[in-house]
Design a protein around this motif. Structure first.
Motif, mmCIF file in Angstrom:
data_model
loop_
_atom_site.group_PDB
_atom_site.id
_atom_site.type_symbol
_atom_site.label_atom_id
_atom_site.label_comp_id
_atom_site.label_asym_id
_atom_site.label_seq_id
_atom_site.Cartn_x
_atom_site.Cartn_y
_atom_site.Cartn_z
ATOM 1 N N SER A 277 -3.791 1.677 1.445
ATOM 2 C CA SER A 277 -4.832 0.705 1.809
ATOM 3 C C SER A 277 -5.285 0.847 3.257
ATOM 4 C CB SER A 277 -4.307 -0.719 1.604
ATOM 5 O OG SER A 277 -3.881 -0.909 0.292
ATOM 6 N N GLY A 278 -4.602 1.663 4.037
ATOM 7 C CA GLY A 278 -4.865 1.731 5.474
ATOM 8 C C GLY A 278 -6.122 2.509 5.834
ATOM 9 N N CYS B 23 0.229 4.241 4.041
ATOM 10 C CA CYS B 23 -0.207 3.183 3.143
ATOM 11 C C CYS B 23 -1.598 3.517 2.591
ATOM 12 C CB CYS B 23 -0.251 1.854 3.885
ATOM 13 S SG CYS B 23 -0.889 0.524 2.864
ATOM 14 N N SER C 247 -3.556 -3.518 12.779
ATOM 15 C CA SER C 247 -3.369 -3.585 11.331
ATOM 16 C C SER C 247 -4.212 -2.529 10.630
ATOM 17 C CB SER C 247 -3.768 -4.980 10.824
ATOM 18 O OG SER C 247 -3.491 -5.087 9.452
ATOM 19 N N GLY C 248 -3.608 -1.836 9.675
ATOM 20 C CA GLY C 248 -4.343 -0.797 8.953
ATOM 21 C C GLY C 248 -5.459 -1.350 8.102
ATOM 22 N N CYS C 249 -5.343 -2.593 7.678
ATOM 23 C CA CYS C 249 -6.418 -3.222 6.902
ATOM 24 C C CYS C 249 -6.328 -4.733 7.093
ATOM 25 C CB CYS C 249 -6.337 -2.844 5.419
ATOM 26 S SG CYS C 249 -5.063 -3.710 4.497
ATOM 27 N N CYS D 225 1.518 -2.153 11.431
ATOM 28 C CA CYS D 225 2.019 -1.643 10.150
ATOM 29 C C CYS D 225 1.920 -0.116 10.175
ATOM 30 C CB CYS D 225 1.204 -2.221 8.995
ATOM 31 S SG CYS D 225 -0.513 -1.653 8.986
ATOM 32 N N ILE D 226 2.351 0.512 9.094
ATOM 33 C CA ILE D 226 2.296 1.973 9.038
ATOM 34 C C ILE D 226 0.846 2.464 8.975
ATOM 35 C CG2 ILE D 226 2.557 2.013 6.519
ATOM 36 C CD1 ILE D 226 4.119 4.564 8.911
ATOM 37 N N GLY D 227 -0.048 1.638 8.448
ATOM 38 C CA GLY D 227 -1.466 2.009 8.366
ATOM 39 C C GLY D 227 -1.699 3.227 7.494
ATOM 40 N N ARG E 222 11.033 0.216 2.421
ATOM 41 C CA ARG E 222 9.664 0.448 1.942
ATOM 42 C C ARG E 222 9.607 1.712 1.085
ATOM 43 N NH1 ARG E 222 6.022 -2.918 4.938
ATOM 44 N NH2 ARG E 222 4.449 -2.055 3.550
ATOM 45 N N GLY F 243 0.801 -1.223 0.000
ATOM 46 C CA GLY F 243 0.000 0.000 0.000
ATOM 47 C C GLY F 243 0.832 1.270 0.000
ATOM 48 N N LYS G 110 -5.254 -7.019 5.354
ATOM 49 C CA LYS G 110 -4.123 -7.751 4.782
ATOM 50 C C LYS G 110 -3.154 -8.229 5.866
ATOM 51 C CE LYS G 110 -0.799 -7.622 1.047
ATOM 52 N NZ LYS G 110 0.139 -6.781 0.339
ATOM 53 N N GLY G 111 -3.016 -7.443 6.923
ATOM 54 C CA GLY G 111 -2.213 -7.894 8.072
ATOM 55 C C GLY G 111 -0.729 -8.033 7.800
ATOM 56 N N CYS G 112 -0.143 -7.081 7.059
ATOM 57 C CA CYS G 112 1.280 -7.186 6.662
ATOM 58 C C CYS G 112 2.224 -7.349 7.854
ATOM 59 C CB CYS G 112 1.709 -5.925 5.907
ATOM 60 S SG CYS G 112 0.830 -5.644 4.392
HETATM 61 S S1 SF4 Z 1 -1.844 -4.207 6.469
HETATM 62 FE FE1 SF4 Z 1 -2.940 -2.919 4.984
HETATM 63 S S2 SF4 Z 1 -2.631 -0.850 5.761
HETATM 64 FE FE2 SF4 Z 1 -1.065 -2.104 6.720
HETATM 65 S S3 SF4 Z 1 0.734 -1.930 5.377
HETATM 66 FE FE3 SF4 Z 1 -0.407 -3.776 4.765
HETATM 67 S S4 SF4 Z 1 -1.737 -3.071 3.090
HETATM 68 FE FE4 SF4 Z 1 -1.052 -1.234 4.209
#
Ligand code: SF4
Length: 441
Positions: A332-333, A330, A361-363, A324-326, A82, A37, A365-367
């Protein structure tokens, strides 16, 4: 995506003329960074996880020049940069290759203090080298072998397709997909690994150790097995702390939430240089070790790290939190995950008593934590979801506004009985009571 069967460096010309392969869900590398993201993510496989302070500083400066300056040490101890772009990723790769050699081919991991740790049962490096030398064609890039000598910082918590755990200098327990298969003698361990890797490759590029039928696996390694012995269990280890080596000492710190800005990492590398420290090692669980003959040098480095915001004590609640950075970096966050995690770590020290892992997690996906966590807070379109004992993408137990998350965790913390750990408290309460506490029913 897969890495070459025979490890080989990509030419600079290839990197500058061809865009990197971008495949969601692939295994990121320097040659083939992964789309996330916040841009492209490149993972640097450093041979032996060894870095000098000058090299670490140069890598951080390069990450700031070509990416967004955010660097990570992963749970497996890999360095990641990143925020690269299609234009900058090839130039980043080219610059990195002038700073440090990059390992390619089959992933064979050993503990960061391998060979210099007086508590390890066996030096895992010769066996790891022998396995790397037996090149097997057709393996996917995620196939991983661990050779663990069982020292002060072991790799027990990390998953592996094939694992050798030292029982003694002459014998190893062999596990496939984290299931013990039997014990093997050192002399035949590399041949056993080759037999299993060949079986995995025969199942296709996406195959992993878990895909092997047990009876086929046992037949392939039967000639190498010597029994069913296993290493005697040891308490879980942390890379944060101080360690006595065969010669000299080591001290470990960790990156808060596995991530740090390049300025802080550059300052940390410079402090090592000034102190005369020449040996740094990437370590599992987002950690970095410094090695020195004089413990006073390491104490000064730890103090510098603490002042820069790194985790320097195993009791730091941030060590139990992944984030994550959220939305702060990102696209997607839906949640400013790292800022929320920092606040929760500060205000909920009681909850983060080391018995549970919290993932913010920002979304979905749970990176930051691609494994199950006791509690996972996930940013969604309008709300923040709570997942209990699962992954960020699992079915949420409850959803609340993220602004109410602090008070929800406070209500949960108040449920703890005197002397009770958070893990025991969550088990006692059960899912429906926890959901009610979050929804404030
Ligand atoms: S979990 Fe979602 S918000 Fe966090 S870095 Fe991955 S894609 Fe971005």
């Amino acid at each position: 995506m897969r890495e070459p069967d025979v490890p080989q460096a990509h030419s600079t010309a290839a990197l500058t003329t061809a865009p990197p392969a971008l495949r969601r869900g692939a295994c990121p590398s320097l040659d083939e960074p992964m789309q996330t993201g916040d841009g492209l993510l490149a993972r640097l496989r450093i041979p032996g996880d060894h870095l000098t302070p000058r090299r670490l500083q140069a890598i951080a400066e390069t990450a700031a020049r070509y990416g967004n300056g955010q660097l990570e040490i992963t749970a497996r101890g890999n360095l990641q940069a990143r925020g690269l772009t299609h234009q900058t990723a090839p130039r980043f790769a080219e610059a990195i290759e002038t700073i440090v050699p990059i390992e390619r081919g089959l992933v064979v991991e050993t503990p960061p203090l391998a060979g210099i740790d007086p508590l390890e049962r066996a030096d895992p490096r010769p066996l790891a080298s022998a396995i790397r030398a037996r090149s097997v064609a057709g393996l996917g890039p995620k196939v991983t072998v661990i050779v663990d000598g069982g020292g002060q910082i072991d790799l027990v918590a990390l998953g592996a397709d094939i694992r050798f755990s030292a029982i003694s200098p002459d014998h190893w327990q062999l596990s496939v997909a984290n299931t013990p298969v039997g014990s093997v003698a050192t002399a035949s361990a590399a041949a056993a690994a080759e037999a299993i890797l060949t079986l995995i490759a025969a199942h296709g590029e996406a195959a992993r150790g878990r895909d092997l039928p047990p009876e086929v696996l046992r037949q392939a390694v039967a000639a190498h097995l010597t029994g069913t012995a296993s290493p005697s269990p040891r308490p879980a280890t942390s890379a944060i702390g101080e360690f006595t080596l065969d010669q000299g000492f080591a001290a470990g710190i960790a990156l808060p939430f596995g991530s740090i800005d390049s300025d802080s990492l550059i300052a940390l590398a410079r402090s090592a240089l000034v102190l005369g420290i020449t040996d740094l090692r990437l370590a599992p669980h987002h950690a970095l070790l410094a090695l020195a003959a004089d413990p006073a040098m390491l104490a000064a480095w730890i103090e510098a790290a603490a002042n820069l915001g790194f985790i320097t004590a195993p009791t730091d609640p941030r060590g139990a939190v992944s984030a994550c950075i959220g939305s702060e970096g990102c696209a997607s966050g839906h949640l400013a995950a790292r800022s929320l995690a920092a606040g929760l770590s500060e205000h909920h020290r009681d909850l983060l008593d080391g018995s549970i892992t919290l993932h913010v997690s920002g979304c979905a996906k749970g990176c930051a934590h691609p494994r199950a966590a006791a509690l996972t807070l996930v940013g969604a379109e309008d709300n923040c979801a709570l997942v209990l004992n699962g992954l960020a993408g699992d079915m949420p137990l409850a959803e609340i506004a993220s602004a109410r998350m602090e008070s929800a965790l406070t209500r949960l913390t108040r449920q703890r009985l005197p002397g009770e750990t958070t893990a025991a408290c969550l088990t006692r309460l059960g899912a429906s009571t926890i959901a009610g506490l979050f929804r404030q029913e």
